[in-house]
Design an enzyme around this catalytic site. Structure first.
Site, short mmCIF file in Angstrom:
data_model
loop_
_atom_site.label_atom_id
_atom_site.label_comp_id
_atom_site.label_asym_id
_atom_site.label_seq_id
_atom_site.Cartn_x
_atom_site.Cartn_y
_atom_site.Cartn_z
CG ASP A 11 93.72 27.54 -0.36
OD1 ASP A 11 93.67 26.54 0.36
OD2 ASP A 11 93.75 27.47 -1.61
CG ASP A 51 97.15 26.44 -3.53
OD1 ASP A 51 96.58 25.41 -3.94
OD2 ASP A 51 97.58 27.34 -4.31
CG HIS A 53 101.06 24.75 -5.71
ND1 HIS A 53 100.09 23.86 -6.08
CD2 HIS A 53 100.46 25.98 -5.74
CE1 HIS A 53 98.96 24.50 -6.32
NE2 HIS A 53 99.15 25.79 -6.10
CG HIS A 57 101.65 23.09 -9.23
ND1 HIS A 57 100.64 23.89 -9.67
CD2 HIS A 57 101.09 21.90 -8.90
CE1 HIS A 57 99.49 23.23 -9.60
NE2 HIS A 57 99.74 22.01 -9.12
CB SER A 59 99.17 26.35 -11.43
OG SER A 59 99.82 26.60 -10.19
CG HIS A 96 100.60 30.38 -5.72
ND1 HIS A 96 100.63 30.23 -7.09
CD2 HIS A 96 99.65 29.52 -5.28
CE1 HIS A 96 99.73 29.34 -7.47
NE2 HIS A 96 99.11 28.88 -6.38
CE LYS A 121 93.14 24.29 -1.94
NZ LYS A 121 93.79 24.96 -3.09
CD GLU A 128 95.60 25.32 -10.27
OE1 GLU A 128 95.98 24.76 -9.21
OE2 GLU A 128 96.02 26.43 -10.64
CB ALA A 165 90.77 33.73 -4.18
CB CYS A 169 90.84 27.76 -3.60
SG CYS A 169 92.27 27.37 -4.64
C1 VGL Z 1 94.20 29.83 -5.51
C2 VGL Z 1 95.05 30.63 -7.48
C3 VGL Z 1 96.01 29.65 -7.50
C4 VGL Z 1 93.21 29.97 -4.40
C5 VGL Z 1 95.16 28.83 -5.50
O1 VGL Z 1 93.49 29.53 -3.27
O2 VGL Z 1 92.11 30.54 -4.65
N1 VGL Z 1 94.16 30.71 -6.50
N2 VGL Z 1 96.05 28.74 -6.50
ZN ZN Z 2 97.69 27.39 -6.32
#
Ligand code: VGL
Ligand code: ZN
Length: 226
Positions: A11, A51, A53, A57, A59, A96, A121, A128, A165, A169
Site C-alpha cells: 500500500d 488498497d 476501495h 466502502h 470503512s 481513501h 484489495k 474491511e 501502514a 495493512c
Molecule cells: C490501511 C487504514 C485503512 C493500510 C488501509 O494500508 O494500512 N490503513 N486502509
Molecule cells: Zn483502506
C-alpha cells in the site's frame, strides 16, 4: 534448506503519504529509497499491493451516520455478510484509495518496473480487508486475493513485508503470511505506522506467532548472500 524469498510492498499509495494523502502516515514517503533498494534484489517474486476501495466502502466514516462517524476515532461493528454472528470491531477512516482516483495510485518514485504483480484489495464494500491475503472473517471467509496462490505457485519459503501502514495493512498481511506457513519477515525500517505508540504491542504479537522484524540492511545482505 531452500530459501526462496518473496517481497510484498504494501500500500505505498498517495492517500497514505504526505503531502496530499487523505490518510497520510507521517513520513510515509520517506521509506521509498529503502523499498527501491529491496525491489532491486533477486526475490523469487516481487509484489506490490494496493488498497482499492469503492466509494461506498464500509470503512469510510462518510458512509456512516452521526455521531459515530468520526474518521480516525469512531469504531464500527462489521458483521460477516454470510454469518451475522461473526463480527469484527473496526476503525472508521477518511475516504481513501478510492478506485480510479489519484489517491489510489502508487507513488511515482516507487520503482514499479521491478514489480511482477500488483494485488488489489478492499474492493468488497461489505468488509474491511487490511491483509493483502483475505478479509478477517473465517466462518466463512468472505473474500480473498490471489496472493497466497501466487506465492505458493512460486515455491516461496520466506516472505519479506514492507510498506504502509506498520500497524494496519503491513501487520495483518504479515500475520496472514505466517498463517499460510511462510517464514515471515517484516522489514521494520521500511515501514511507518499510523500510530507509532501501537508498535510495542505489534512487536509482541509478532513474537507470539514467530514473525521476525529485520532491518533493511540485514534483509539486503541476506538476499545478496543467498
Ligand atoms: C490501511 C487504514 C485503512 C493500510 C488501509 O494500508 O494500512 N490503513 N486502509
Ligand atoms: Zn483502506
Amino acid at each position: 534448506m531452500a530459501f526462496k524469498p518473496a517481497l510484498v510492498v504494501v500500500d505505498v499509495q498517495e492517500d497514505f503519504c504526505p503531502p496530499n494523502g487523505s490518510l497520510a502516515v507521517q513520513e510515509g514517503r520517506d521509506i521509498v529509497p529503502a523499498l527501491n533498494a529491496l525491489l532491486s534484489l533477486p526475490f523469487v517474486i516481487k509484489i506490490a499491493t494496493k488498497d482499492f476501495h469503492p466509494q461506498d466502502h464500509i470503512s469510510f466514516a462518510s458512509n456512516h451516520a452521526p455521531p459515530n462517524n468520526k474518521p480516525f476515532e469512531s469504531m464500527f461493528t462489521i458483521a460477516n455478510p454470510h454469518n451475522p454472528g461473526e463480527t469484527q470491531e473496526t476503525r472508521l477512516w477518511p475516504d481513501h484509495c478510492v478506485q480510479g482516483t489519484k489517491g489510489a495510485e502508487l507513488l511515482p518514485e516507487l520503482d514499479v518496473s521491478q514489480v511482477h504483480h500488483i494485488v488489489e484489495k478492499g474492493q468488497d464494500r461489505r468488509v474491511e480487508m487490511y491483509s493483502a491475503f483475505a478479509d478477517p472473517f473465517t466462518s466463512p471467509n468472505v473474500t480473498h486475493s490471489n496472493l497466497a496462490q501466487l506465492l505458493h505457485e512460486k515455491g516461496v519459503t520466506d516472505v519479506y513485508i514492507a510498506g504502509l501502514a506498520a500497524d494496519y495493512c503491513v501487520r495483518f498481511t504479515a500475520l496472514d503470511a505466517r498463517k499460510e506457513g511462510f517464514n515471515t519477515w517484516v522489514v521494520g525500517d521500511a515501514t511507518k505506522a499510523v500510530d507509532p505508540a501501537s508498535l510495542p504491542d505489534v512487536r509482541k504479537e509478532y513474537e507470539k506467532v514467530g514473525i521476525t522484524i529485520v532491518g533493511k540492511d540485514e534483509a539486503v545482505q541476506r538476499l545478496k548472500d543467498a
